[in-house]
Design a protein around this motif. Structure first.
Motif, short mmCIF file in Angstrom:
data_model
loop_
_atom_site.label_atom_id
_atom_site.label_comp_id
_atom_site.label_asym_id
_atom_site.label_seq_id
_atom_site.Cartn_x
_atom_site.Cartn_y
_atom_site.Cartn_z
N ALA A 1 -5.10 -15.58 -36.33
CA ALA A 1 -3.97 -16.45 -36.69
C ALA A 1 -4.05 -16.94 -38.13
O ALA A 1 -3.09 -17.46 -38.67
N CYS B 1 -8.62 -17.94 -29.27
CA CYS B 1 -8.22 -18.48 -30.58
C CYS B 1 -7.87 -19.95 -30.46
O CYS B 1 -7.35 -20.38 -29.43
N GLU B 2 -8.12 -20.71 -31.50
CA GLU B 2 -7.80 -22.15 -31.47
C GLU B 2 -6.31 -22.40 -31.29
O GLU B 2 -5.89 -23.45 -30.84
N VAL B 3 -5.52 -21.41 -31.66
CA VAL B 3 -4.07 -21.58 -31.60
C VAL B 3 -3.55 -21.59 -30.17
O VAL B 3 -2.60 -22.29 -29.85
N SER B 4 -4.16 -20.81 -29.29
CA SER B 4 -3.70 -20.73 -27.92
C SER B 4 -4.74 -20.08 -27.04
O SER B 4 -5.36 -19.08 -27.42
N GLY C 1 -14.11 -22.07 -37.15
CA GLY C 1 -14.78 -23.00 -36.25
C GLY C 1 -13.96 -23.34 -35.01
O GLY C 1 -14.39 -24.12 -34.17
N GLY C 2 -12.78 -22.76 -34.89
CA GLY C 2 -11.95 -23.07 -33.72
C GLY C 2 -12.07 -22.03 -32.62
O GLY C 2 -11.45 -22.17 -31.57
N SER C 3 -12.88 -21.01 -32.86
CA SER C 3 -13.03 -19.95 -31.87
C SER C 3 -13.89 -20.45 -30.71
O SER C 3 -15.02 -20.87 -30.90
N ALA C 4 -13.32 -20.44 -29.51
CA ALA C 4 -14.07 -20.96 -28.37
C ALA C 4 -13.90 -20.06 -27.15
O ALA C 4 -12.78 -19.72 -26.77
#
Ligand code: SF4
Ligand code: SF4
Lengths: 306, 226
Positions: free
Chosen positions: B153, B169-172, B162-165
């Protein structure tokens, strides 16, 4: 010593450093930000000023940084690659340096979808790794990204980056730290630490590679104000891990605020004991006034003179 | 291929309001395969417009037919006379088809019947995913075939943010983290060291940021006079 900022001096002296985060307002009136900064004057080395955090439009980081400098305080300018292309980023860095700023923290930035302008075009011309490298090349080689030379050597800056030991893939998070060091980062501030076990495991891997000797690692902490806030972060903020025990502990506590504070202070005390952790970064957004109490109760007051 | 979706009918109705003789023109290539603008969709849409016109008591002749490709002059030429007989053409091709028609035959009034979405492919019946942004400088060799420009994204080139969990994706939570996929694929191929290399800033001038792109191949041009 690279830039000789107060933050760098404390870190270089081997003393446990303290920084705090200040969130600029959604207005052109920064009285309150200045008020918070004043109240924290003697409790921290430097103030991180967020760059449109969570993609919400706020007063610019560098503008607030300039105000802090006028007050004789030291900012850490945050720069995300979400809203500015390489022309704007390099230009703003020059502007920040011209105004006397010495500490810069490079980040990707939360996706614009999370903010108050979800229809915005995300720029992402370069990524955070490339930004670190670009700033280092401007500083050390006197060159812009495109290869042209700066007209005058840049005043030295202290380049920082973020690390998130709680993001995935976990095995990669130490590789990424090393990559950021290779790109030019001198100090690191981590994502908020609630899962100390995972953080310790990460630090163990960091030490195995000797990376703690190449970069100053500051652990990020956030005091939790309420059970709701903890639950919200647990379920909605990607890249933050809140262990179930922490939720249970808050549930069982009569005074949630006090318990949240205690957790934060205990975390700092534990961080001080971990080999390779050089300081703490306190992110008490919308609760800035609590920072002096945290610093004092964590045994970090008074701050060293450098 | 190019993936498109039909525009909302209300918008189509409004675009066509001033016209009486209307042609719904399908395209036999990508949009037929992605079930947005082939013969079947052209006929269905024409029927819908006829019903609406009848209900609203507005006179109209609405016909539907399809040509093999709206994005090539030769195929347009084959139906040129017929096309000239309409007041308006509702093209069910991608945006390229609409523009090819207008460029080749400026006298035609052509409206887009589709929203052109992206370049991608179907992963299941009725599910299409975007896979290429046409950045003009492909990096798939560095990622073993997973496009970070399109699928991340933030179009990052140096690994997951750092938003990968947990692979997302951190977006959705509906979206895979492209860099997690790339990481795992490189690891399985023993090529993880690729991710340790600092990839330099991308030259976006080869993408749309350099303005509309043109490719000229002298070796296949006909007008070389040789
Ligand atoms: S790297 Fe560029 S050309 Fe290659 S698949 Fe991705 S967007 Fe398309
Ligand atoms: S979570 Fe993964 S796919 Fe999403 S922006 Fe970050 S790196 Fe890109």
């Amino acid at each position: 010593m690279i830039a000789g900022s107060r933050l760098e001096k404390v870190l270089a002296s081997g003393q446990f450093a303290v920084t705090a985060e200040l969130g600029p307002p959604k207005s052109g009136d920064i009285t309150q930000l200045k008020h918070h900064a004043e109240a924290l004057r003697n409790h921290v080395e430097a103030f991180n000023i967020t760059d449109n955090q969570t993609a919400i439009v706020r007063t610019s980081s560098i503008a607030c940084g300039a105000a802090l400098i006028q007050m004789g305080l030291e900012p850490v300018i945050q720069m995300t690659v979400r809203d500015r292309n390489r022309i704007a980023l390099q230009s703003d860095l020059l502007g920040a340096v011209a105004l006397g700023m010495k500490n810069v923290l490079c980040l990707s930035g939360d996706h614009q979808k999370f903010g108050n302008e979800p229809g915005a075009k995300g720029v992402f011309d370069i990524d955070s790794m490339q930004l670190i490298k670009a700033l280092k090349d401007m500083r050390d080689e006197g060159k812009f990204i495109g290869g042209e030379s700066l007209e005058h050597p840049l005043e030295k800056i202290f380049i920082g980056a973020v690390a998130n030991p709680f993001a995935d893939p976990f095995e990669y998070r130490v590789d990424r730290l090393e990559k950021k060091i290779n790109a030019g980062a001198s100090f690191i501030q981590t994502q908020c630490i609630f899962d100390l076990e995972r953080f310790k495991k990460w630090m163990e891997m960091v030490r195995e590679r000797g990376l703690h000797k190449k970069v100053y690692i500051m652990g990020g902490v956030t005091p939790i104000k309420s059970l709701g806030a903890a639950r919200y972060m647990k379920n909605n903020v990607s890249g933050i891990i809140i262990p179930d025990e922490l939720i249970t502990r808050l549930q069982g506590a009569k005074d949630k605020k006090e318990e949240g504070l205690k957790i934060c202070i205990e975390t700092i005390q534990q961080l001080k004991e971990i080999e390779g952790v050089a300081g703490v970064h306190i992110m008490a957004i919308a609760w800035e006034e609590i920072v002096p109490e945290i610093v004092e109760r964590a045994g970090l007051y008074p701050r060293p003179a450098v | 291929m190019i993936i498109a979706e039909r525009k909302p009918f209300a918008q189509i109705k409004e675009m066509l309001a001033p016209y009486q003789r209307i042609c719904v023109l399908g395209c036999g290539t990508c949009v037929t395969v992605c079930m947005a603008g082939g013969q079947k969709e052209a006929e269905e849409l024409a029927a819908l417009i006829r019903i609406q016109r009848k209900q609203d008591r507005q006179e109209a002749t609405v016909e539907a037919f399809t040509i093999e490709r709206q994005c090539e002059f030769e195929f347009i030429d084959q139906v040129l006379e017929r096309l000239k007989g309409y007041d308006a053409i509702l093209s069910l091709a991608c945006g390229i088809g609409v523009q090819t028609l207008v460029e080749h035959v400026p006298a035609l009034r052509v409206m887009p019947g589709l929203n052109t979405k992206f370049m991608g492919y179907p992963v299941a019946q009725g599910v299409w995913v975007e896979r290429c942004l046409g950045c003009g400088d492909c990096v798939l060799h560095l990622t073993e075939g997973i496009c970070p420009i399109t699928r991340c994204a933030k179009s990052l080139l140096n690994g997951p943010c750092g938003g990968s969990a947990e692979g997302k994706c951190e977006v959705s939570k509906e979206l895979d983290c492209a860099w997690h996929l790339i990481h795992d694929r490189l690891a399985s191929l023993g090529r993880l060291s690729l991710m340790a290399e600092i990839q330099p800033p991308k030259d976006w001038s080869s993408s749309h940021h350099g303005g509309p792109r043109t490719i000229v191949r002298e070796d296949v041009k006909l007008d070389r006079g040789e």
